[in-house]
Write a protein that holds these residues in place. Structure first.
Motif, PDB file in Angstrom:
ATOM      1  N   THR A   1       3.339  -3.601   7.279  1.00 49.40           N
ATOM      2  CA  THR A   1       3.804  -4.602   6.327  1.00 49.40           C
ATOM      3  C   THR A   1       2.623  -5.203   5.591  1.00 49.40           C
ATOM      4  OG1 THR A   1       3.710  -6.426   7.935  1.00 49.40           O
ATOM      5  CG2 THR A   1       5.783  -5.197   7.781  1.00 49.40           C
ATOM      6  N   GLU A   2       2.818  -5.464   4.301  1.00 44.61           N
ATOM      7  CA  GLU A   2       1.879  -6.226   3.494  1.00 44.61           C
ATOM      8  C   GLU A   2       2.564  -7.521   3.069  1.00 44.61           C
ATOM      9  OE1 GLU A   2      -0.822  -2.732   1.367  1.00 44.61           O
ATOM     10  OE2 GLU A   2       0.978  -3.454   0.344  1.00 44.61           O
ATOM     11  N   LYS A   3       1.846  -8.631   3.153  1.00 45.91           N
ATOM     12  CA  LYS A   3       2.463  -9.938   2.937  1.00 45.91           C
ATOM     13  C   LYS A   3       3.139 -10.069   1.575  1.00 45.91           C
ATOM     14  CE  LYS A   3       0.321 -13.723   3.884  1.00 45.91           C
ATOM     15  NZ  LYS A   3      -0.801 -14.688   3.976  1.00 45.91           N
ATOM     16  N   LYS A   4       2.641  -9.374   0.574  1.00 48.11           N
ATOM     17  CA  LYS A   4       3.211  -9.491  -0.771  1.00 48.11           C
ATOM     18  C   LYS A   4       4.613  -8.909  -0.863  1.00 48.11           C
ATOM     19  CE  LYS A   4      -1.227  -9.655  -3.179  1.00 48.11           C
ATOM     20  NZ  LYS A   4      -2.141  -8.999  -4.148  1.00 48.11           N
ATOM     21  N   GLY A   5       5.053  -8.198   0.189  1.00 53.63           N
ATOM     22  CA  GLY A   5       6.422  -7.700   0.210  1.00 53.63           C
ATOM     23  C   GLY A   5       6.555  -6.209   0.335  1.00 53.63           C
ATOM     24  N   ASN A   6       5.466  -5.497   0.586  1.00 52.98           N
ATOM     25  CA  ASN A   6       5.512  -4.041   0.705  1.00 52.98           C
ATOM     26  C   ASN A   6       5.601  -3.610   2.167  1.00 52.98           C
ATOM     27  OD1 ASN A   6       5.215  -3.557  -2.092  1.00 52.98           O
ATOM     28  ND2 ASN A   6       3.000  -3.800  -1.927  1.00 52.98           N
ATOM     29  N   LEU A   7       6.460  -2.645   2.406  1.00 54.00           N
ATOM     30  CA  LEU A   7       6.523  -1.928   3.674  1.00 54.00           C
ATOM     31  C   LEU A   7       6.108  -0.493   3.378  1.00 54.00           C
ATOM     32  CD1 LEU A   7       7.324  -1.632   6.672  1.00 54.00           C
ATOM     33  CD2 LEU A   7       9.669  -1.178   5.892  1.00 54.00           C
ATOM     34  N   ILE A   8       5.101  -0.010   4.089  1.00 55.92           N
ATOM     35  CA  ILE A   8       4.498   1.288   3.782  1.00 55.92           C
ATOM     36  C   ILE A   8       4.464   2.142   5.038  1.00 55.92           C
ATOM     37  CG2 ILE A   8       2.365   2.433   3.044  1.00 55.92           C
ATOM     38  CD1 ILE A   8       1.802  -0.074   1.336  1.00 55.92           C
ATOM     39  N   ILE A   9       4.776   3.415   4.865  1.00 51.63           N
ATOM     40  CA  ILE A   9       4.668   4.388   5.947  1.00 51.63           C
ATOM     41  C   ILE A   9       3.334   5.104   5.809  1.00 51.63           C
ATOM     42  CG2 ILE A   9       5.675   6.451   6.999  1.00 51.63           C
ATOM     43  CD1 ILE A   9       8.366   5.573   5.779  1.00 51.63           C
TER      44      ILE A   9
END
Length: 378
Positions: free
Chosen positions: A51-59
């Motif tokens: 998770t990135e705080k700005k709102g991104n979920l990345i695999i």
């Protein structure tokens, strides 16, 4: 010439990393880098969710190749300490594909509060996405300010969902039973309240709020900003929270217990006013271990694997201002003792254990800490 310079700078960077970690008792491998990362979870196939705080979920895979941001993530209220936070896999993730996300969400009049949503993850193809997104918990009440959301989430061995709910930098909430802030909460996987929670007798027709506004979600109270939550080898729950000016705490969580904040703390107010120490109020549970100067905990795991055999059963704590991973031995009697501190040269945001016993580490993305994903191996 530019290629030669880039290659030279890359070599220098690698040498600096190797030098910084030369005295550590493990190998540090940089896997990838992220923009303001907060949490990491490993899927059964070995890929990671970050998770990135700005709102991104990345695999990201083990070689560091990143997906596009996962679609369908709820809108987050980014700012200060808020944004997209923790991620946890449902215990039956292999069958149902369900993930749980915590995040800060906006309310009316500029207020904010933490929330937890669950959704089904489709991690296949070039456009991973979430579907069937459902908010199952919200911090109440929403308040002004940008700090102390807490919102670490954890499933225990019986399938219960644990949520840490920070005090939102408001001194009254941690002792207020008409608020679910400043608490450790225990829920079923759908957000409903287990029948054996300590305050379940206060149920009313409203399944989330009991008589007089008392929340049956509450398992323990009197917490400040819990940012680490982990199960011991014996199944007991431990948490670590940031103290005020001093007094970071490691606590063994007991059913219905009150840990005293802000009535007591082994730290003081930031303006210099004194707070009574835990020893002055024996009716409150006191910490198993506390720190002044602080370590600024960001996360915690209790090691279960075999790759680092000497660490089994110990807590590994991510340190922000301490720029370290702190190893703590946990006693069967509920005692705790710091036994080792590994200087990582950066603010450490998150630590998670891999299926093979190696350790995933997320650096904070602040100051000279660059948001790297690292892997620790023997």
């Amino acid at each position: 010439m530019k290629l030669l310079l880039n290659a030279a700078f890359s070599l220098i960077a690698l040498l600096l990393v190797a030098t910084a970690h030369a005295e550590l008792p493990f190998t540090v491998t940089e896997v990838s880098q992220f923009d303001d990362p907060w949490s990491v979870a490993e899927m059964p196939d070995g890929r990671l969710l970050v998770t990135e705080k700005k709102g991104n979920l990345i695999i990201v895979d083990e070689e560091g190749t990143k997906s596009r941001p996962v679609g369908g993530v709820p809108d987050v209220a980014y700012g200060g300490q808020g944004g997209l936070g923790d991620i946890a896999l449902h215990p039956d993730f292999s069958d149902n594909g369900m993930v749980y996300l915590s995040y800060a969400e906006a309310g009316v009049g500029g207020t904010r509060g933490a929330a937890v949503a669950r959704a089904v993850l489709d991690a296949s193809g070039r456009r991973p996405s979430l579907s069937d997104v459902e908010v199952i918990w919200r911090q109440y009440p929403k308040l002004l300010g940008y700090g102390h959301y807490g919102h670490r989430i954890l499933f225990d061995d019986e399938g219960y969902l644990w949520i840490t709910s920070g005090d939102r930098q408001k001194f009254t909430t941690a002792q207020d039973m008409q608020s679910n802030s400043g608490k450790v909460l225990r829920l079923n996987d759908d957000g409903s309240v287990p029948d054996d929670n300590p305050f379940v007798d206060y149920y009313s027709e409203n399944p989330r709020v009991g008589r007089g506004g008392i929340y049956p979600q509450i398992w323990s109270l009197g917490h400040r900003n819990v940012l680490g939550l982990a199960l011991g080898l014996d199944g007991r729950l431990w948490e670590i929270e940031m103290g005020p000016a001093g007094g970071d705490e490691l606590n063994l969580i007991e059913r219905g217990a009150n840990y005293g904040y802000p009535e007591v703390s082994n730290g003081d107010h930031y303006d210099g006013r004194k707070m009574p120490d835990h020893d002055t109020r024996p009716e409150f549970n006191k910490p198993a271990l506390w720190w002044t100067p602080v370590i600024s905990p960001g996360d915690m795991l209790i090691y279960r694997g075999g790759a680092f055999a000497d660490w089994k059963g110990d807590a590994l704590i991510a340190g922000l201002s301490s720029r370290a991973i702190v190893r703590v031995a946990l006693g069967e009697d509920g005692s705790a003792e710091e036994v080792e501190r590994f200087d990582m040269g950066a603010r450490i945001r998150s630590v998670q254990e891999s299926a093979d016993g190696s350790i995933w580490v997320l650096e904070d993305d602040y100051g000279d800490s660059s948001g790297r994903l690292l892997r620790l191996t023997p």
